[in-house]
Motif scaffolding. Structure first.
Motif, PDB file in Angstrom:
ATOM      1  N   UNK A 303      15.534  66.768  72.815  1.00  0.00           N
ATOM      2  CA  UNK A 303      15.667  65.302  72.513  1.00  0.00           C
ATOM      3  C   UNK A 303      14.708  65.404  70.663  1.00  0.00           C
ATOM      4  N   UNK A 304      16.165  65.635  70.091  1.00  0.00           N
ATOM      5  CA  UNK A 304      15.392  66.393  68.226  1.00  0.00           C
ATOM      6  C   UNK A 304      15.285  64.807  67.932  1.00  0.00           C
ATOM      7  N   UNK A 305      15.800  63.650  68.252  1.00  0.00           N
ATOM      8  CA  UNK A 305      15.510  62.436  67.956  1.00  0.00           C
ATOM      9  C   UNK A 305      15.339  60.893  68.395  1.00  0.00           C
ATOM     10  N   UNK A 306      15.023  60.574  68.172  1.00  0.00           N
ATOM     11  CA  UNK A 306      14.177  59.034  69.375  1.00  0.00           C
ATOM     12  C   UNK A 306      13.679  57.452  69.035  1.00  0.00           C
ATOM     13  N   UNK A 307      15.142  56.282  69.018  1.00  0.00           N
ATOM     14  CA  UNK A 307      13.878  56.188  68.602  1.00  0.00           C
ATOM     15  C   UNK A 307      15.487  54.307  69.173  1.00  0.00           C
ATOM     16  N   UNK A 308      14.450  53.742  69.564  1.00  0.00           N
ATOM     17  CA  UNK A 308      14.998  51.968  69.671  1.00  0.00           C
ATOM     18  C   UNK A 308      16.402  51.739  68.060  1.00  0.00           C
ATOM     19  N   UNK A 309      17.045  51.272  68.852  1.00  0.00           N
ATOM     20  CA  UNK A 309      18.209  50.519  68.073  1.00  0.00           C
ATOM     21  C   UNK A 309      19.206  49.838  68.547  1.00  0.00           C
ATOM     22  N   UNK A 310      19.873  49.233  67.444  1.00  0.00           N
ATOM     23  CA  UNK A 310      21.202  48.219  67.957  1.00  0.00           C
ATOM     24  C   UNK A 310      21.555  48.372  67.169  1.00  0.00           C
ATOM     25  N   UNK A 311      23.040  48.600  67.609  1.00  0.00           N
ATOM     26  CA  UNK A 311      23.837  48.937  67.067  1.00  0.00           C
ATOM     27  C   UNK A 311      25.229  47.657  66.946  1.00  0.00           C
ATOM     28  N   UNK A 312      25.825  47.611  65.947  1.00  0.00           N
ATOM     29  CA  UNK A 312      26.542  46.418  64.981  1.00  0.00           C
ATOM     30  C   UNK A 312      27.770  46.700  64.871  1.00  0.00           C
ATOM     31  N   UNK A 313      28.323  46.191  64.472  1.00  0.00           N
ATOM     32  CA  UNK A 313      29.810  46.908  62.992  1.00  0.00           C
ATOM     33  C   UNK A 313      29.630  47.401  62.116  1.00  0.00           C
ATOM     34  N   UNK A 314      30.299  48.430  61.566  1.00  0.00           N
ATOM     35  CA  UNK A 314      30.084  48.784  59.966  1.00  0.00           C
ATOM     36  C   UNK A 314      30.749  47.840  59.297  1.00  0.00           C
ATOM     37  N   UNK A 315      31.452  47.086  59.561  1.00  0.00           N
ATOM     38  CA  UNK A 315      31.792  46.064  58.453  1.00  0.00           C
ATOM     39  C   UNK A 315      30.241  44.723  57.943  1.00  0.00           C
ATOM     40  N   UNK A 316      29.777  44.780  58.876  1.00  0.00           N
ATOM     41  CA  UNK A 316      28.454  43.685  59.481  1.00  0.00           C
ATOM     42  C   UNK A 316      27.535  43.853  57.853  1.00  0.00           C
ATOM     43  N   UNK A 317      28.154  45.564  57.489  1.00  0.00           N
ATOM     44  CA  UNK A 317      26.805  45.400  57.016  1.00  0.00           C
ATOM     45  C   UNK A 317      27.032  45.305  55.216  1.00  0.00           C
ATOM     46  N   UNK A 318      26.664  44.969  54.595  1.00  0.00           N
ATOM     47  CA  UNK A 318      26.335  44.576  52.957  1.00  0.00           C
ATOM     48  C   UNK A 318      25.095  44.961  52.419  1.00  0.00           C
TER      49      UNK A 318
END
Length: 390
Positions: A303-318
């Motif tokens: 396990x090289x990297x592990x964290x809590x996360x959310x998944x959102x559409x890329x187009x939601x980024x601004x």
């Protein structure tokens, strides 16, 4: 007169059609506007509870155990089943037609025990490759010549292990292979592979394990019927990782987490070696022994990297004031901005960091990021910051 009436009727009909057309167009505009507002401008994604995001490194590993061989390639008549947990003095069964093919006798074993107990150190060390050859030829006489004294961290423990192993040989010789009793507690394995004394938990020094670990795999295994008792309280793993794939710092005494047979196990790093941009790591584990079977070689994930996360559409980024983030719709309907830390983008999806109690660090400064149940605006370019949405 008739023509005048016909003209008036035609004009009335056109007027009705025009009014209906206007009404129809108006309805279409209202529908389009509502659709635009609801499904494009005001369309949001409600964040659910965070999930664990992890990046793994796949590699092969060798298992090192505290294991004691009672019989190797013998005709056994066991009274205990494989993987059964047993205690000291448990009756194990017998070796049918015991022939003492190793040419040992109690005097030889007693001499070995006496040598092990002496404080003076011997300079006569047998190469590890020769030991493996002797084991595969069923010749256990050379086991006592392993380079014990070169391994400082576990020298005492390893000598005790060899004493225990020689006591096992002595008891089997004295009983002529009959009514064998366990000399150590653990789990019974009914297969042996000849590596029991080479890949031993007390020999986790990478200077002693001088094999090309990358080239050792399951195809190298050579299981034979036999009998050994394995200590189920701990085990070790040795594996390699390409330096370019590592995203965290590994150090002796630090923790490392692996995934093996769908189980996650955290252990302690005992030794690290770096050659030609390849890390070789020896790690010690004192939990999840049941994740292993009788194999010597395993395919594992680091396990090289592990964290809590959310998944959102890329187009939601601004981007707002040089900060990457998202627009959210507050309960009041007002459009607000929150920065995010993007871990990775894949298949038009952005994985963003959950943060630490809702905070992320950007250029050393802690900032509030998104949280569960925030309404993320899917099309941020369609709205303005501070705008009140319907």
């Amino acid at each position: 007169m008739g023509k005048l009436k016909s003209a008036k009727k035609a004009n009335k009909k056109k007027l009705k059609i025009n009014i209906l057309s206007i009404i129809f167009v108006f309805i279409i505009l209202v529908v389009v506007r509502n659709f635009y507002i609801k499904f494009i401008k005001n369309n949001t994604i409600i964040l659910k509870s965070p999930v664990i995001y992890e990046e793994k490194i796949n590699t092969n590993a060798i298992v090192l155990r505290d294991e004691h061989v009672y019989a190797y390639d013998e005709n056994l008549n066991l009274g205990a089943k494989s993987t059964s947990r047993i205690s000291v003095n448990t009756s194990l069964g017998s070796i049918n037609d015991f022939a003492n093919k190793y040419g040992l006798n109690t005097n030889i074993v007693n001499d070995k025990l006496e040598k092990l107990k002496k404080e003076d150190k011997s300079d006569e060390l047998l190469p590890v490759e020769d030991i493996i050859d002797s084991l595969n030829d069923y010749n256990y006489e050379k086991i006592g010549n392993l380079p014990v004294d070169t391994y400082q961290n576990h020298e005492v423990e390893y000598k005790k292990y060899l004493e225990s192993q020689n006591n096992i040989y002595k008891s089997i010789l004295e009983s002529n292979g009959k009514k064998i009793k366990a000399k150590n507690p653990g789990v019974i394995f009914t297969e042996v592979d000849g590596y029991e004394d080479i890949y031993n938990i007390y020999r986790m020094d990478l200077n002693l394990l001088d094999f090309n670990i990358k080239n050792l795999n399951s195809g190298k295994e050579s299981h034979k019927k036999g009998l050994k008792i394995v200590n189920n309280n701990y085990f070790g793993l040795v594996f390699t990782i390409n330096a370019k794939d590592i995203k965290k710092t590994y150090e002796i005494g630090g923790e490392i987490t692996i995934k093996i047979n769908d189980d996650y196990i955290t252990g302690t790093i005992q030794d690290i070696d770096l050659k030609n941009k390849i890390f070789t790591i020896a790690a010690y584990f004192d939990t999840s022994f049941d994740s292993l079977n009788e194999d010597r070689f395993y395919n594992i994930d680091i396990i090289n990297f592990s964290t809590k996360s959310y998944e959102i559409p890329e187009k939601s980024l601004i981007t707002n004031k040089d900060l990457v983030g998202v627009y959210i719709r507050k309960p009041s309907g007002v459009v607000s901005f929150k920065p995010v830390e993007v871990i990775t983008i894949k298949d038009k999806k952005a994985i963003i960091n959950y943060g630490n109690e809702g905070l992320i660090k950007i250029d050393g400064e802690e900032m509030e990021t998104v949280s569960s149940y925030d309404a993320i605006i899917k099309n941020p370019t369609k709205v303005k910051l501070g705008e009140l949405l319907e």
